[in-house]
Design a protein around this motif. Structure first.
Motif, PDB file in Angstrom:
ATOM      1  N   TRP B 151       0.852  -1.199   0.075  1.00 30.72           N
ATOM      2  CA  TRP B 151      -0.005  -0.038  -0.110  1.00 30.72           C
ATOM      3  C   TRP B 151       0.995   1.369  -0.012  1.00 30.72           C
ATOM      4  CZ3 TRP B 151       0.572   3.227   4.491  1.00 30.72           C
ATOM      5  CH2 TRP B 151       1.286   2.661   5.372  1.00 30.72           C
ATOM      6  N   HIS B 152       2.207   1.229   0.137  1.00 31.33           N
ATOM      7  CA  HIS B 152       2.973   2.315  -0.060  1.00 31.33           C
ATOM      8  C   HIS B 152       3.018   3.156  -1.115  1.00 31.33           C
ATOM      9  CE1 HIS B 152       5.733   1.331   3.682  1.00 31.33           C
ATOM     10  NE2 HIS B 152       4.635   1.278   4.106  1.00 31.33           N
ATOM     11  N   VAL B 153       2.654   2.426  -2.174  1.00 27.30           N
ATOM     12  CA  VAL B 153       2.435   3.286  -3.485  1.00 27.30           C
ATOM     13  C   VAL B 153       1.416   4.396  -3.318  1.00 27.30           C
ATOM     14  CG1 VAL B 153       3.208   1.410  -5.138  1.00 27.30           C
ATOM     15  CG2 VAL B 153       1.124   1.490  -4.570  1.00 27.30           C
ATOM     16  N   PHE B 154       0.403   4.378  -2.335  1.00 29.41           N
ATOM     17  CA  PHE B 154      -0.508   5.523  -2.242  1.00 29.41           C
ATOM     18  C   PHE B 154       0.025   6.539  -1.589  1.00 29.41           C
ATOM     19  CE2 PHE B 154      -3.560   1.635  -2.182  1.00 29.41           C
ATOM     20  CZ  PHE B 154      -4.296   1.784  -3.170  1.00 29.41           C
ATOM     21  N   ILE B 155       0.920   6.421  -0.661  1.00 29.78           N
ATOM     22  CA  ILE B 155       1.611   7.268   0.155  1.00 29.78           C
ATOM     23  C   ILE B 155       3.142   7.969  -0.437  1.00 29.78           C
ATOM     24  CG2 ILE B 155      -0.009   7.016   2.230  1.00 29.78           C
ATOM     25  CD1 ILE B 155       2.607   5.991   3.287  1.00 29.78           C
ATOM     26  N   HIS B 157       5.484   8.530  -3.365  1.00 29.51           N
ATOM     27  CA  HIS B 157       5.202   8.824  -4.645  1.00 29.51           C
ATOM     28  C   HIS B 157       6.692   8.554  -5.330  1.00 29.51           C
ATOM     29  CE1 HIS B 157       1.287  10.454  -4.251  1.00 29.51           C
ATOM     30  NE2 HIS B 157       1.142   9.315  -3.837  1.00 29.51           N
ATOM     31  N   TRP B 168       0.021   2.267 -10.127  1.00 27.02           N
ATOM     32  CA  TRP B 168      -1.353   2.984 -10.214  1.00 27.02           C
ATOM     33  C   TRP B 168      -2.326   2.574 -11.406  1.00 27.02           C
ATOM     34  CZ3 TRP B 168      -3.745   6.218  -7.019  1.00 27.02           C
ATOM     35  CH2 TRP B 168      -3.178   6.697  -5.865  1.00 27.02           C
ATOM     36  N   ILE B 171      -4.319  -0.500 -10.221  1.00 29.57           N
ATOM     37  CA  ILE B 171      -5.046  -0.338  -8.998  1.00 29.57           C
ATOM     38  C   ILE B 171      -6.221   0.411  -9.687  1.00 29.57           C
ATOM     39  CG2 ILE B 171      -5.352   0.768  -7.028  1.00 29.57           C
ATOM     40  CD1 ILE B 171      -2.617   0.547  -6.289  1.00 29.57           C
ATOM     41  N   SER B 175     -10.388  -1.056 -10.171  1.00 27.83           N
ATOM     42  CA  SER B 175     -11.508  -0.495  -9.753  1.00 27.83           C
ATOM     43  C   SER B 175     -12.601  -0.393 -10.897  1.00 27.83           C
ATOM     44  CB  SER B 175     -11.536   0.887  -9.239  1.00 27.83           C
ATOM     45  OG  SER B 175      -9.874   1.053  -8.421  1.00 27.83           O
TER      46      SER B 175
END
Ligand code: SF4
Ligand code: SF4
Lengths: 271, 425
Positions: B151-155, B157, B168, B171, B175
């Motif tokens: 999940w680090h790709v969310f925070i 960059h 990204w 992901i 969705s």
């Protein structure tokens, strides 16, 4: 190298580097041991780089030459890491943050010098490589390896000064050196510079490495993607609009007949 | 996508009578339709040898899974610092993403370009794509050294990283697929209002899906641009992103054919000859286009000579090209193109060809540089087989539960001869 020389005129740390002169190295391995002590590495000192050896001394063609992370000025590993677990500090040290890393191993795959290592036996391994003793060098101290080297074969200091020093050594003793400073242009330039007395490819150094910074190879493509999205979106949307409109008219011709503009009443004529 | 939207437009074609069901089949009521809101129950028509094989694969897969997460990558894989990427990247991720490409291309053809004839296969392709991407994500959990940091790709960059961009896009596309998939669930439960609302955003959704797919399908090729000195010259090309994109397009269509044909067997339904023929045309064009780019690239780089150097890479490259050129030649023949068995065979070859290509780029192509002799371990293989089996089982389950092929029953209905005896009785 004095401590002062690792600072710029303004007092900020200048990008640090290492100059490794293979012609002076006696292969005692002090640097490798000091490195392990500095980083608290357990496990055996392997003959090649490993999770328990950030640097090794190898003998090739009767000459000893060190192997370690080159600390590229535009590091490939930093550019490929999806979560920025690898960073290049202002002082030029390329460092790794295990807490951020998700273990995709793209850095290991991509490094042009094949430096990063993985601790394959651990359930959740970390990437291992030299960090140019950033805790010491960012405070103006030498690296552990250059500090202990009894022959001055490894010295640390600002990269610019080291380049000058390397050029001077080659100029003053052309018979002793191959006329090339490995790291001056390799991969766009590295903070670690190597001098050798035997041709570099014989000394076990990959001379085929690209002179261009490698991150450019992927950036050339990545920088175009916003245009792909913009133009592709307009193209697909427009095409869909045209085609679906035509299909609707085909299905309901009466709609199409409604559409043609009725002749506007001539100007100036009042109803 | 209204409940009646996928009507049977092709001519139902009787296939081989009463094929043995390969997939766990679920019971239906007398009218041959899964009852509304009735949970399907397992039907024991599965031949026991198959059940046994599936059972062994699943049990062994669970065991290897436990070992992988308990002992680490080194204990179950043959990966090394010289070969940090292996079968799980090459097959589970690269092939998985490519084989699921049918989702975006068929959706775009139907909803954007008006290929109405393909509409009946939309539910099945959406389902495949969704399951495919879910499997890729699960496969990634196995391959990542520290999966809990995913999940680090969310925070955190790093826009310069291709991997970041791929993450990204995947992901976001997952969705999109989840929304498209939810339409199938809504149809199953006849939530008409929700469906109507979804129908209004279909076009933007499909455009977003197509763009995201274009980005990450090509970016999987861009991943390998960073290793100019390491990847063998037959594969390292500045056109890698384009090649990955067009081969994904081709294999996406090939998979739709492959799957329609097999589903006709497994679910005892009729095969729409019209759709297969339409897809055969599209497949032919995309494969030819891809082969064209490949040839042009070798020529432009002056690498044609490498085609005749006797070494292992050359054979692997020829194998990959042959697996695409042979089906293309087959499909060029009008009689073979009209024959759904031949079309199925060529689609299968294309699928194999693209799989070989992905393995070549990610594994074979770096052999020579790395000097390592990587061969996937038995455990690595079993995880790939395990995940694929899970995917097929999930597909079979979803098809029954969601009534994916029921649109056909609404129309002319399947040819009676094709009904399985268990159902006909
Ligand atoms: S040598 Fe490799 S690991 Fe070191 S900075 Fe350069 S790319 Fe990164
Ligand atoms: S393995 Fe870790 S440090 Fe290396 S690229 Fe992947 S996330 Fe970054």
């Amino acid at each position: 190298m004095t401590l002062e020389s690792t600072r710029t005129a303004t007092g900020a740390p200048a990008p640090v580097g290492l100059l490794i002169d293979a012609t002076r190295c006696i292969g005692c391995g002090e640097c490798a041991r000091a490195c392990r002590a500095e980083h608290g590495l357990a496990g055996e000192l392997t003959p090649d780089l490993s999770a328990s050896a950030y640097t090794v001394v190898r003998e090739k063609e009767g000459q000893f030459v060190r192997r370690l992370c080159m600390h590229c000025i535009d590091p490939t590993c930093v550019s490929v890491c999806p979560v920025a677990a690898l960073r290049r500090l202002p002082g030029g040290q390329v460092v790794y943050d295990a807490d951020a890393c998700m273990g995709c191993r793209y850095c290991i795959f991509a490094c042009p010098f094949d430096v990063p290592r993985y601790d394959w036996e651990k359930p959740f391994p970390v990437v291992a490589k030299c960090d140019l003793c950033h805790r010491r060098t960012s405070r103006g101290h030498q690296t552990a390896c250059s500090f202990v080297c009894p022959m001055g074969a490894t010295v640390s200091g600002p990269r610019g000064a080291l380049l000058e020093e390397a050029r001077t050594r080659i100029r003053n003793d052309p018979g002793r050196y191959v006329d090339h400073i490995f790291g001056e242009t390799e991969a766009g330039g590295t903070a670690v510079l190597i001098l050798s007395g035997v041709p570099f490819d014989l000394a076990g150094i990959n001379t085929a490495v690209s002179k261009q910074p490698l991150p450019e190879t992927t950036w050339r493509v990545l920088e175009k993607l916003p245009y792909v999205v913009l133009n592709g979106g307009i193209f697909l949307g427009g095409l869909a609009w045209i085609i679906r409109r035509r299909m609707q008219f085909q299905r309901h011709p009466e709609l199409a007949e409604d559409l043609p503009v009725e002749p506007a009443p001539p100007k100036g004529e009042k109803p | 996508m209204s409940p009646r939207s996928h009507r049977n437009l092709g001519t139902p074609l009787p296939l081989v009578p009463t094929p043995p069901p390969l997939i766990l089949s679920l019971s239906k009521d007398a009218s041959g339709r899964a009852g509304f809101l009735r949970l399907p129950r397992w039907n024991l028509t599965l031949p026991s040898p198959w059940k046994l094989v599936v059972g062994i694969v699943l049990a062994w897969g669970c065991w290897v899974t436990a070992r992988r997460f308990w002992l680490g990558l080194g204990a179950v894989t043959h990966l090394s610092d010289r070969m940090p990427w292996g079968l799980w990247v090459g097959f589970d991720v690269l092939c998985g993403v490519a084989l699921a490409a049918g989702g975006f291309s068929v959706m775009a053809m139907v909803h954007l370009f008006g290929f109405e004839r393909l509409r009946p296969i939309v539910p099945a392709t959406v389902l495949t794509a969704f399951l495919g991407y879910v499997l890729v994500s699960v496969g990634l959990l196995y391959d990542l050294g520290r999966p809990y940091n995913m999940w680090h790709v969310f925070i955190m960059h790093n826009p310069r990283s291709v991997m970041f961009e791929v993450a990204w896009c995947v992901i976001l596309y997952l969705s999109v697929l989840a929304i498209e998939f939810s339409a199938l669930v809504m149809e199953r439960f006849r939530w008409t209002r929700a469906l109507e609302m979804l129908g209004r955003i279909t076009v933007p959704l499909v455009i977003a899906g197509a763009l995201l797919s274009t980005l990450h399908q090509s970016s999987l090729g861009t991943l390998f641009l960073i290793v100019p000195g390491k990847l063998y010259t037959l594969w390292y090309s500045p056109y890698l992103p384009l090649m990955f994109f067009f081969s994904a397009l081709a294999v996406g269509f090939a998979m739709v054919i492959f799957e329609s044909y097999l589903s006709a067997f497994a679910f005892g339904r009729s095969l729409e000859r019209g759709i297969i023929r339409e897809l055969a045309h599209i497949l032919l064009v995309t494969v030819l286009f891809y082969l064209g780019i490949k040839l042009q690239d070798l020529f432009a780089r002056g690498a044609l000579g490498a085609l005749f150097v006797p070494r292992m890479e050359t054979w692997c490259f020829w194998l990959e090209v042959a697996l695409l050129a042979v089906p293309a030649a087959m499909l060029l023949d009008e009689r073979l193109r009209a024959d759904e068995h031949a079309t199925f065979l060529s689609a299968t070859l294309v699928v194999l060809g693209v799989i070989v290509n992905r393995l070549n780029v990610s594994i074979v192509g770096t052999y020579a540089y790395s000097g390592a002799s990587y061969m996937p371990s038995f455990e690595e293989l079993s995880v790939s087989v395990f995940l694929t089996t899970l995917g097929v089982l999930a597909f079979g389950f979803a098809v029954r539960f969601l009534g994916i092929f029921e649109g056909h029953d609404n129309g002319d209905g399947p040819t009676p001869a094709l009904q399985k005896p268990a159902e006909a009785a």
